[in-house]
Design an enzyme around this catalytic site. Structure first.
Site, short mmCIF file in Angstrom:
data_model
loop_
_atom_site.label_atom_id
_atom_site.label_comp_id
_atom_site.label_asym_id
_atom_site.label_seq_id
_atom_site.Cartn_x
_atom_site.Cartn_y
_atom_site.Cartn_z
CB CYS A 55 11.40 -11.24 -19.00
SG CYS A 55 13.09 -11.88 -19.17
CG HIS A 104 8.92 -14.30 -20.07
ND1 HIS A 104 9.66 -14.08 -21.20
CD2 HIS A 104 9.82 -14.55 -19.06
CE1 HIS A 104 10.94 -14.18 -20.92
NE2 HIS A 104 11.07 -14.47 -19.64
CG ASN A 131 14.14 -15.93 -21.25
OD1 ASN A 131 13.70 -14.97 -21.87
ND2 ASN A 131 14.24 -15.92 -19.93
#
EC number: 2.3.1.180
Length: 335
Positions: free
Chosen positions: A119, A261, A291
């Site tokens: 990520c 993020h 996500n």
């Protein structure tokens, strides 16, 4: 590792692009598979739906579409692109997907390679490409974040299957002698906490000849300790951003946009509150896409640019964080 200011060559941000699959997976649909509900998911994550790759989708194609969209925002001849960095943890080819994207784009003069930092991947790739440009090695770069985590989710685990989606985003950046819009960065890693979020290898043992064993490689589904990841993010991300503001002589008041993020809306809100950045300056499309790992930051950025929210010379603070554990931050000026 901390960023070093280069005066000779700077970085200019020239274009953005993104791509998501057509297939939409809603909370209601997930609740038919596992014991959960739309209300439960939204209250804990902020996610309403996510895009999921179908049989015809793969990381290469998503990354290509995002990169092409970013290039189209510039006036570049594709042959003048000399660097392509793909951030992904789910390559279509385990030996590297970036070369295939280079070929499909027709960017035959570009060096192309993958970078894996989960990520944090897009931010690490952007920092890497920017430092190459500042060092004079390359002039025009495409930085891509793309992931297809739906292929590695345990769809019977309600703690993780509600979180992840697929997608890609990209930025086009250029070296310039006139100014530097890559204002600073910072990067961190703590491998001792790596077990909080990982996607470990899984070997299947086969006997092939007499006593010689052959390990048929593969991967287990995503494993995550959600509470520990949350505590890590809300503690470390404000610290690294605050340190970056001090290093670059900026304050949080001077930031036009905060792009984090897209892991969890509660994390986004908590980080903003700790930095005293108003909620209206925190960009989020988590509700629509979930996500998407390395794709989240460029997905948000491209959407805001195309909606005329991010404008020329806007100051953007951004941070990626996740598996590794790894995290980083960058301060940029758009344009």
């Amino acid at each position: 590792m901390e960023g070093i200011k280069f005066n000779q060559i700077g970085v200019s941000f020239k274009g953005s692009g993104s791509y998501v699959p057509d297939q939409i997976l809603t909370n209601e649909t997930i609740s038919q598979k596992v014991d959960t509900s739309d209300e439960w998911i939204k209250s804990r994550t902020g996610i309403s739906e996510r895009r999921i790759s179908g049989l015809g989708d793969n990381v290469n194609d998503m990354a290509y579409e995002a990169a092409l969209s970013a290039i189209e925002m510039t006036n570049w001849d594709i042959k003048t692109i000399d660097l392509i960095v793909l951030a992904t943890s789910t390559p279509h080819d385990l030996f590297g997907s970036a070369p295939s994207i280079q070929a499909k784009l027709g960017a035959h003069n570009a060096v192309a390679f993958d970078l894996t930092a989960a990520c944090s991947g897009f931010l690490f790739a952007l920092i890497t490409a920017s430092q190459f440009l500042k060092g004079g090695s390359f002039k025009r770069a495409i930085v891509i974040g793309a992931d297809q985590l739906s292929s590695f989710v345990d769809w019977n685990d309600r703690r993780s299957c509600i979180l992840f989606g697929d997608g890609a985003g990209a930025l086009a950046i250029e070296a310039t002698n006139e100014f530097d819009n890559f204002l600073g960065f910072d990067m961190r890693t703590d491998g001792e906490r790596g077990s909080f979020l990982n996607l470990p290898s899984k070997n299947n043992k086969d006997l092939i000849i007499d006593n010689i064993d052959f390990l048929n490689g593969g991967f287990s589904p995503i494993q995550m300790n959600g509470q520990e990841v949350y505590k890590f993010a809300v503690r470390e991300v404000p610290i690294i951003l605050d340190n970056l503001f001090r290093k670059t002589n900026y304050t949080s008041d001077e930031v036009d946009w905060l792009i984090l993020h897209q892991a969890n809306q509660r994390i986004l809100d908590s980080v903003g509150d700790r930095l005293k950045i108003p909620r209206e300056k925190i960009l989020s499309n988590l509700a629509k896409y979930g996500n998407t790992s390395a794709a989240t930051i460029p997905l948000v950025m491209d959407e805001a640019i195309r909606n005329n929210r991010i404008k020329q010379n806007d100051i953007i603070a951004t941070s990626g964080f996740g598996a590794g554990l790894s995290w980083g931050a960058a301060l940029i000026k758009w344009g």
